[in-house]
Design a protein around this motif. Structure first.
Motif, PDB file in Angstrom:
ATOM      1  N   ALA A  60       0.785  -1.078  -0.112  1.00  0.00           N
ATOM      2  CA  ALA A  60      -0.119  -0.209  -0.049  1.00  0.00           C
ATOM      3  C   ALA A  60       0.870   1.276   0.004  1.00  0.00           C
ATOM      4  O   ALA A  60       0.446   2.358   0.840  1.00  0.00           O
ATOM      5  N   GLY A  61       1.974   1.082  -0.570  1.00  0.00           N
ATOM      6  CA  GLY A  61       3.034   2.322  -0.733  1.00  0.00           C
ATOM      7  C   GLY A  61       3.899   2.507   0.557  1.00  0.00           C
ATOM      8  O   GLY A  61       4.772   3.227   0.389  1.00  0.00           O
ATOM      9  N   ALA A  62       3.812   1.734   1.520  1.00  0.00           N
ATOM     10  CA  ALA A  62       4.549   1.636   2.499  1.00  0.00           C
ATOM     11  C   ALA A  62       6.111   1.485   2.212  1.00  0.00           C
ATOM     12  O   ALA A  62       6.896   1.894   3.006  1.00  0.00           O
ATOM     13  N   VAL A  63       6.369   0.719   1.201  1.00  0.00           N
ATOM     14  CA  VAL A  63       7.706   0.451   0.645  1.00  0.00           C
ATOM     15  C   VAL A  63       8.465   2.020   0.259  1.00  0.00           C
ATOM     16  O   VAL A  63       9.956   1.695   0.372  1.00  0.00           O
ATOM     17  N   PHE A  64       7.921   2.721   0.230  1.00  0.00           N
ATOM     18  CA  PHE A  64       8.543   4.265   0.069  1.00  0.00           C
ATOM     19  C   PHE A  64       8.557   4.971   1.278  1.00  0.00           C
ATOM     20  O   PHE A  64       9.347   5.949   1.213  1.00  0.00           O
ATOM     21  N   ASN A  65       8.259   4.621   2.315  1.00  0.00           N
ATOM     22  CA  ASN A  65       8.182   5.248   3.689  1.00  0.00           C
ATOM     23  C   ASN A  65       8.861   4.655   4.639  1.00  0.00           C
ATOM     24  O   ASN A  65       9.076   5.178   5.709  1.00  0.00           O
ATOM     25  N   ILE A  66       9.743   3.500   4.549  1.00  0.00           N
ATOM     26  CA  ILE A  66      10.631   2.828   5.372  1.00  0.00           C
ATOM     27  C   ILE A  66      11.762   2.275   4.670  1.00  0.00           C
ATOM     28  O   ILE A  66      11.904   1.608   3.537  1.00  0.00           O
ATOM     29  N   PRO A  67      12.981   2.816   5.286  1.00  0.00           N
ATOM     30  CA  PRO A  67      14.137   2.206   4.784  1.00  0.00           C
ATOM     31  C   PRO A  67      14.298   0.597   4.571  1.00  0.00           C
ATOM     32  O   PRO A  67      14.225  -0.023   5.597  1.00  0.00           O
ATOM     33  N   ILE A  68      14.721   0.310   3.613  1.00  0.00           N
ATOM     34  CA  ILE A  68      15.068  -1.164   3.297  1.00  0.00           C
ATOM     35  C   ILE A  68      16.421  -1.232   2.641  1.00  0.00           C
ATOM     36  O   ILE A  68      16.884  -1.013   1.622  1.00  0.00           O
ATOM     37  N   CYS A  69      17.048  -1.865   3.418  1.00  0.00           N
ATOM     38  CA  CYS A  69      18.797  -2.326   3.288  1.00  0.00           C
ATOM     39  C   CYS A  69      19.194  -3.547   2.851  1.00  0.00           C
ATOM     40  O   CYS A  69      18.368  -4.446   3.334  1.00  0.00           O
ATOM     41  N   LYS A  70      19.852  -3.634   1.910  1.00  0.00           N
ATOM     42  CA  LYS A  70      20.315  -5.052   1.674  1.00  0.00           C
ATOM     43  C   LYS A  70      21.883  -5.315   2.265  1.00  0.00           C
ATOM     44  O   LYS A  70      22.611  -4.478   2.123  1.00  0.00           O
ATOM     45  N   VAL A  71      22.100  -6.765   2.422  1.00  0.00           N
ATOM     46  CA  VAL A  71      23.204  -7.085   3.050  1.00  0.00           C
ATOM     47  C   VAL A  71      23.843  -8.308   2.339  1.00  0.00           C
ATOM     48  O   VAL A  71      22.912  -8.930   1.804  1.00  0.00           O
ATOM     49  N   ASN A  72      25.048  -8.581   2.225  1.00  0.00           N
ATOM     50  CA  ASN A  72      25.555  -9.968   1.654  1.00  0.00           C
ATOM     51  C   ASN A  72      25.103 -11.159   2.365  1.00  0.00           C
ATOM     52  O   ASN A  72      24.565 -11.989   1.587  1.00  0.00           O
ATOM     53  N   HIS A  73      25.189 -11.101   3.774  1.00  0.00           N
ATOM     54  CA  HIS A  73      23.913 -12.165   4.556  1.00  0.00           C
ATOM     55  C   HIS A  73      23.695 -11.687   5.628  1.00  0.00           C
ATOM     56  O   HIS A  73      23.922 -10.656   6.384  1.00  0.00           O
ATOM     57  N   ILE A  74      22.466 -12.103   5.915  1.00  0.00           N
ATOM     58  CA  ILE A  74      21.465 -11.743   7.337  1.00  0.00           C
ATOM     59  C   ILE A  74      22.663 -11.906   8.359  1.00  0.00           C
ATOM     60  O   ILE A  74      22.720 -11.054   9.230  1.00  0.00           O
ATOM     61  N   LYS A  75      23.474 -12.742   8.478  1.00  0.00           N
ATOM     62  CA  LYS A  75      24.463 -12.764   9.880  1.00  0.00           C
ATOM     63  C   LYS A  75      25.224 -11.602   9.920  1.00  0.00           C
ATOM     64  O   LYS A  75      25.634 -11.060  10.902  1.00  0.00           O
ATOM     65  N   ASP A  76      25.677 -10.954   8.695  1.00  0.00           N
ATOM     66  CA  ASP A  76      26.434  -9.646   8.777  1.00  0.00           C
ATOM     67  C   ASP A  76      25.616  -8.649   9.577  1.00  0.00           C
ATOM     68  O   ASP A  76      26.293  -8.015  10.482  1.00  0.00           O
ATOM     69  N   ALA A  77      24.402  -8.599   9.045  1.00  0.00           N
ATOM     70  CA  ALA A  77      23.747  -7.456   9.857  1.00  0.00           C
ATOM     71  C   ALA A  77      23.395  -7.801  11.373  1.00  0.00           C
ATOM     72  O   ALA A  77      23.488  -7.134  12.193  1.00  0.00           O
ATOM     73  N   ILE A  78      23.012  -9.212  11.522  1.00  0.00           N
ATOM     74  CA  ILE A  78      22.907  -9.387  13.048  1.00  0.00           C
ATOM     75  C   ILE A  78      24.320  -9.008  13.836  1.00  0.00           C
ATOM     76  O   ILE A  78      24.099  -8.420  14.925  1.00  0.00           O
ATOM     77  N   TYR A  79      25.680  -9.434  13.273  1.00  0.00           N
ATOM     78  CA  TYR A  79      26.643  -9.282  14.169  1.00  0.00           C
ATOM     79  C   TYR A  79      26.865  -7.661  14.428  1.00  0.00           C
ATOM     80  O   TYR A  79      27.295  -7.188  15.354  1.00  0.00           O
ATOM     81  N   TYR A  80      26.441  -6.914  13.336  1.00  0.00           N
ATOM     82  CA  TYR A  80      26.715  -5.476  13.392  1.00  0.00           C
ATOM     83  C   TYR A  80      25.861  -4.889  14.443  1.00  0.00           C
ATOM     84  O   TYR A  80      25.948  -3.935  15.117  1.00  0.00           O
ATOM     85  N   LEU A  81      24.377  -5.246  14.317  1.00  0.00           N
ATOM     86  CA  LEU A  81      23.437  -4.878  15.245  1.00  0.00           C
ATOM     87  C   LEU A  81      23.672  -5.169  16.898  1.00  0.00           C
ATOM     88  O   LEU A  81      23.621  -4.544  17.725  1.00  0.00           O
ATOM     89  N   GLN A  82      24.176  -6.324  16.944  1.00  0.00           N
ATOM     90  CA  GLN A  82      24.539  -7.015  18.281  1.00  0.00           C
ATOM     91  C   GLN A  82      25.804  -6.008  18.554  1.00  0.00           C
ATOM     92  O   GLN A  82      25.671  -5.801  20.187  1.00  0.00           O
TER      93      GLN A  82
END
Length: 253
Positions: A145-167
């Motif tokens: 419903a257009g929400a795709v334009f209202n929230i940042p969507i980020c891409k990473v090589n692997h989800i584990k990369d994001a988890i380690y960074y967030l932790q």
């Protein structure tokens, strides 16, 4: 603005890659093999695009043109740098950070429904993997419903990369999985949190489950053992909302 742009033909896709177009997914005909195709594969390999090898019938459904065995989708959105987005959100003292990590959701409509719910629940950013997930296409845009334009969507090589960074940034990572003895209602979520959801078929990758901080499940009382991932997402996110607001706000549905 078009929801998504379809391009096709080996040279056309090569030119799009070389001109830094925001390509979301590339579909390649199974068994394709010639010199020009090898050049294309070399370019794709350097950029790490999301690729699917498909039968020619799939390509014919995507376009009526002379596709030469290659069709690409150009995303209607940009994918900002995850580290920059996370740091900006963490520095905002007006809100408790909430991130959503999607471990290879494959259905575009599920993806769109998740984005819509995430936006309604105040998720600050969605993080997805470069390869293996659903593209941001017309179905995604429409279902969100257009929400795709209202929230940042980020891409990473692997989800584990994001988890380690967030932790490492002080964010508690919670996996939504039935492989847990702990209910979502017993989980503390009123702190910087990242919720991980898995794909429709296999759920969260076992290697991802090994590194999260907490695992939580939804109580199930029927004979069917699981929910649609977008429905489960809504249940988890609204429990986070419930824990984070002192009183139910007026209005809403």
């Amino acid at each position: 603005m078009e929801d998504t742009t379809t391009i096709f033909g080996i040279r056309t896709v090569m030119e799009a890659i070389q001109s830094e177009k925001n390509i979301d997914k590339i579909y390649i005909q199974k068994g394709l093999n010639n010199t020009l195709f090898q050049e294309l594969l070399s370019l794709i390999g350097k950029k790490g695009f999301n690729i699917s090898y498909v039968p020619v019938e799939k390509l014919q459904k995507l376009t009526q043109g002379n596709h030469q065995g290659v069709v690409a989708k150009i995303s209607p959105i940009e994918f900002p740098d995850m580290e920059e987005v996370v740091q900006r959100i963490l520095e905002d003292t007006n809100a408790t950070p909430l991130f959503l990590l999607l471990d290879q959701i494959t259905d575009a409509r599920n993806f769109g429904a998740i984005i819509r719910t995430a936006e309604c629940c105040g998720v600050h950013a969605i993080i997805i993997q470069d390869n293996g997930g659903a593209p941001v296409n017309a179905d995604t845009v429409k279902t969100s419903a257009g929400a795709v334009f209202n929230i940042p969507i980020c891409k990473v090589n692997h989800i584990k990369d994001a988890i380690y960074y967030l932790q490492g940034s002080g964010v508690n990572v919670v996996a939504a999985t039935e492989k847990s003895d702990q209910s979502i209602y017993e989980t503390e979520l009123n702190k910087p949190t990242a919720l991980v959801l898995g794909s429709e078929g296999r759920g969260i990758n076992p290697s991802v489950l090994k590194i999260v901080n907490d695992k939580a499940k939804l109580p199930m009382f029927g004979t069917i053992g699981s929910l649609n991932v977008s429905v489960a997402c809504g249940a988890f996110l609204y429990e986070i909302v419930r824990q984070r607001i002192p009183l139910t706000p007026k209005g809403g549905m």
